[in-house]
Design a protein around this motif. Structure first.
Motif, PDB file in Angstrom:
ATOM      1  N   HIS A 224       0.613  -1.121  -0.326  1.00  0.00           N
ATOM      2  CA  HIS A 224       0.137  -0.224  -0.228  1.00  0.00           C
ATOM      3  C   HIS A 224       0.596   0.864  -0.006  1.00  0.00           C
ATOM      4  CE1 HIS A 224      -2.796   2.788   2.550  1.00  0.00           C
ATOM      5  NE2 HIS A 224      -2.873   3.355   1.143  1.00  0.00           N
ATOM      6  N   TYR A 365      -7.371  -4.815   1.764  1.00  0.00           N
ATOM      7  CA  TYR A 365      -6.662  -4.704   2.246  1.00  0.00           C
ATOM      8  C   TYR A 365      -7.718  -5.851   4.064  1.00  0.00           C
ATOM      9  CZ  TYR A 365      -4.902  -1.031   5.376  1.00  0.00           C
ATOM     10  OH  TYR A 365      -4.301  -0.234   6.406  1.00  0.00           O
ATOM     11  N   GLU A 377       3.362  -0.963   3.886  1.00  0.00           N
ATOM     12  CA  GLU A 377       3.674   0.619   3.493  1.00  0.00           C
ATOM     13  C   GLU A 377       4.532   1.797   2.928  1.00  0.00           C
ATOM     14  OE1 GLU A 377      -0.344   1.522   7.001  1.00  0.00           O
ATOM     15  OE2 GLU A 377       0.821   0.535   7.258  1.00  0.00           O
ATOM     16  N   LYS A 379       4.706   5.885   2.911  1.00  0.00           N
ATOM     17  CA  LYS A 379       3.775   6.144   2.802  1.00  0.00           C
ATOM     18  C   LYS A 379       3.879   7.869   2.748  1.00  0.00           C
ATOM     19  CE  LYS A 379       2.456   4.959   7.783  1.00  0.00           C
ATOM     20  NZ  LYS A 379       2.326   4.784   8.962  1.00  0.00           N
TER      21      LYS A 379
END
Length: 726
Positions: A224, A365, A377, A379
């Motif tokens: 992600h 998810y 992740e 970010k």
């Protein structure tokens, strides 16, 4: 008695069970996975031998023999056979249909032999000086061959010698002609592997992936990463590790037009190691690519969803980029999801699967939150560039202030500002055509397609009304076919009309339009994207094609004209699709040096999908969406099967649907398994066929799927089954 079990290669559910055939001694042992020619009635058919069984006693009926073997080596590996069987039972399609997904050429009864070509080999006693002087070109070729020692006919033709000249030289003493396997080529340059430096955050995500690649572990990673965070660099680093282990990497992208962009990045790093698989390749290109993979001349496959069926073994890595995208779900014929098939192939080949997205699917998810997938992740954008600033415009307020234009004041200002700064902009409108419908102002009836229950769209090119379901078209009527009035009016705006308004309001702007109407020719869409990336256009206007995965350095602004177009579709996933589309298209802005700005126009500014997309808040959206789905039992907290019955007679379609519901009611458990319907679909008729639907929803649908697979429902004509609709 031992007999071969053969699946007939026909997309007919009534022939889903294997047929028994004898193996003649002269054919020897035929390995499972081999294509064979078999008699069926009075015809000759292609079949796939999937195994053998022993008969306890001789049958009373004649067992016909296999007539021929079509493959020198088995086409299907044991993993491909087992994956096809899983797909057949899970998605309720015929096994022959599932097996056909792994084939390259759909023609029947055609053998495939590695391509060969002729080579001329010079012997020591060859004397080109004995070729008569008057045969000038033959003499030149003789001396040229003597210098080379050996050469293929193809290479000699490329060097300027004609085929008649080459064939004549073949006859001379001292020239031997050999048949050799063709050395297949890709379209790319030789391998030039470059270092792929990763940021600290990228390195932290890459380390567990690297361990899974080197240890051959079938972990599933959900990567992600916000838009522009460098997910592709991690893919490339993982692919490099896969190559180091001499295994195959499969990289899936959602759209064919996206393939060129990611191919370019992979080719810059891996050169000739890359081959491309997608539905627009020619048969010879497909065979060429498969041959390279089979011989391991290349190790990386990149393509759209069909690439997951690449007929290769020893897969060491599978990557699904933009894994949330609905393009991975096949919507006709065999309604599979490439993400599910990728999971099966990952497990069978003991290799990691990477699912990457800035807006992961709710299902993926959720599985990551349950610990079934490993969440990684990213970010921050590379070099910590800020995410674009998003402004939401309520179009109801614009109308209150007298602005009935397709552009709000904020949108017009952003376009002028972007053009003034000599920067680029993407504008999204998810409606193609000129006007979205044509209606009579007298009786209020829209002009509908005579074959489908939908309003036709006006296309300025050709000045015709066109149905986007069956492609029926007709001239715009001068009078209403319902009441005879001449008060025909055009409503709504499609990409053609918006392009016209952009040209009128911003005459100096260089505008490119990207939708299905301009991408009918092969390579046309890719060329538009390449030209836009090269700075030849200021504005790229298009449907959702412009939202997916593109990385244009000059784009600083994005405009969304109708954010509600997907939100109003009657699907349980409408909110998710809206959030994905808005977040993805917004992420195209400000990926280089400039700060990104986004304007989103909507009539529903308070919907949580729109509010959360403004803040780039995936976690906040997920929490609201999963709560809503939990209350209603929608996926991933429940499973669904959609049945569509199509028939020219509406009453017969309804009668078949009611019969199916009656047969399934034995599985009905209120609260655990519910059956809804039969009911007419929102679009009641398409291509002169009426559509009646049934929806089954429950916690576990395995038992009901097993029943359907082995019952008359499976072979019902006019029935289309969609497992896990999206």
């Amino acid at each position: 008695m031992r007999v071969a079990e053969v699946i007939i290669n026909r997309p007919a559910k009534k022939m889903n069970s294997p047929f028994s055939y004898a193996v003649p001694p002269h054919l020897g042992e035929i390995a499972p996975g081999t294509r064979v020619a078999v008699p069926l009635g009075r015809t000759k058919e292609e079949g796939i031998l999937i195994g053998y069984r022993d008969l306890a006693e001789a049958p009373t009926y004649e067992i016909k023999p296999i007539q021929a073997v079509l493959d020198k080596d088995p086409w299907f590996t044991s993993e491909m056979l087992s994956t096809a069987k899983k797909l057949s039972k899970y998605y309720l399609c015929a096994l022959s249909e599932a097996l056909s997904l792994f084939t390259i050429d759909k023609k029947q009864l055609k053998s495939y032999e590695r391509p060969k070509e002729q080579w001329l080999v010079v012997q020591p006693w060859f004397q080109p000086e004995h070729i008569p002087m008057k045969r000038k070109r033959q003499r030149e070729l003789g001396f040229y061959l003597q210098e080379l020692g050996t050469a293929s006919v193809h290479s000699l033709q490329k060097d300027g010698f004609t085929l008649p000249v080459i064939k004549q030289v073949m006859t001379y003493e001292g020239i031997i002609v050999e048949e050799r396997y063709t050395q297949t080529k890709t379209k790319f340059n030789a391998c030039v592997v470059k270092e792929l430096p990763l940021t600290e955050e990228q390195q932290q995500c890459y380390e567990p992936i690297k361990r899974a690649v080197t240890t051959c572990t079938a972990d599933t990673f959900l990567l992600h990463g916000v838009t522009g965070s460098g997910k592709t660099q991690i893919y490339m680093k993982a692919a490099s590790e896969c190559l180091a282990n001499d295994r195959i990497a499969i990289v899936l992208v959602p759209e064919i037009m996206l393939t060129n962009q990611i191919v370019t990045r992979f080719v810059e790093a891996f050169g000739d190691e890359v081959v491309v698989f997608h539905s627009k390749l020619t048969i010879s290109e497909r065979y060429n690519n498969w041959e390279r993979l089979r011989r391991k001349d290349s190790h990386i496959i990149i393509g759209a969803r069909s690439a997951i069926f690449a007929p290769t073994d020893d897969i060491g890595l599978i990557i699904v980029d933009e894994e949330h995208d609905t393009s991975y779900k096949q919507e006709d014929m065999i309604r599979y999801h490439a993400r599910k098939v990728a999971k099966w192939r990952s497990e069978a080949n003991h290799c990691p699967l990477i699912l990457g997205s800035a807006t992961p699917s709710i299902e993926s998810y959720y599985l990551a939150m349950q610990g079934i997938y490993r969440l990684l992740e990213l970010k921050h954008r590379i070099f910590h560039q800020p995410l674009p600033k998003v402004q939401i415009i309520d179009m109801k307020e614009e109308m209150m202030y007298g602005n009935y234009s397709v552009f709000s004041g904020a949108m017009s200002h952003l376009i002028r500002q972007t053009l003034g700064n000599k920067e680029q902009m993407i504008i999204l409108l998810n409606r193609r055509g000129y006007s979205t419908f044509v209606m009579c102002r007298e009786c209020g009836e829209p002009i509908k397609c005579p074959h489908c229950d939908v309003a036709m769209v006006y296309h300025q090119s050709g000045e015709a009304l066109r149905c986007h379901y069956c492609e029926y078209h007709e001239p715009v009527p001068r009078v209403c076919p319902h009441c005879g009035s001449q008060k025909i009016k055009f409503f709504g705006s499609g990409t053609q009309k918006v392009e016209e308004e952009l040209q009128r309001n911003f005459p100096k702007a260089r505008i490119a339009r990207l939708d299905q109407d301009v991408t009918t020719k092969k390579g046309q869409g890719e060329q538009i994207l390449a030209d836009f990336g090269a700075g030849q256009y200021d504005i790229l206007l298009g449907t959702q094609m412009v939202a997916k995965g593109h990385d244009f350095k000059g784009v600083t602004a994005v405009g969304v004209l109708t954010a509600d177009s997907v939100l109003n579709i009657p699907l349980y996933s409408a909110s998710e699709r809206t959030f994905d589309l808005l977040t993805q298209v917004a992420g195209r802005a400000g990926r280089s040096n400039g700060k990104g700005q986004v304007v989103i126009q909507t009539y529903n500014p308070l919907h949580y999908a729109i509010i959360k997309s403004k803040a780039h808040d995936y976690i906040g959206f997920y929490k609201e969406e999963i709560q809503a789905r939990e209350m209603l039992g929608y996926p991933p907290l429940g499973a669904m099967i959609h049945f569509r019955i199509q028939h020219k007679d509406k009453a017969k379609a309804m009668a078949i649907a009611e019969k199916i519901v009656n047969a399934l009611e034995v599985f009905l458990v209120p609260g655990e398994l519910d059956i809804m319907g039969p009911y007419e679909e929102g679009i009641k008729k398409v291509r002169d066929l009426y559509r009646v639907a049934i929806m089954v929803r429950g916690n576990d649908l395995k038992s009901i799927k097993d029943f359907i697979y082995n019952s008359w429902i499976f072979t019902q004509e006019g029935l289309h089954i969609d497992v896990d609709p999206v």
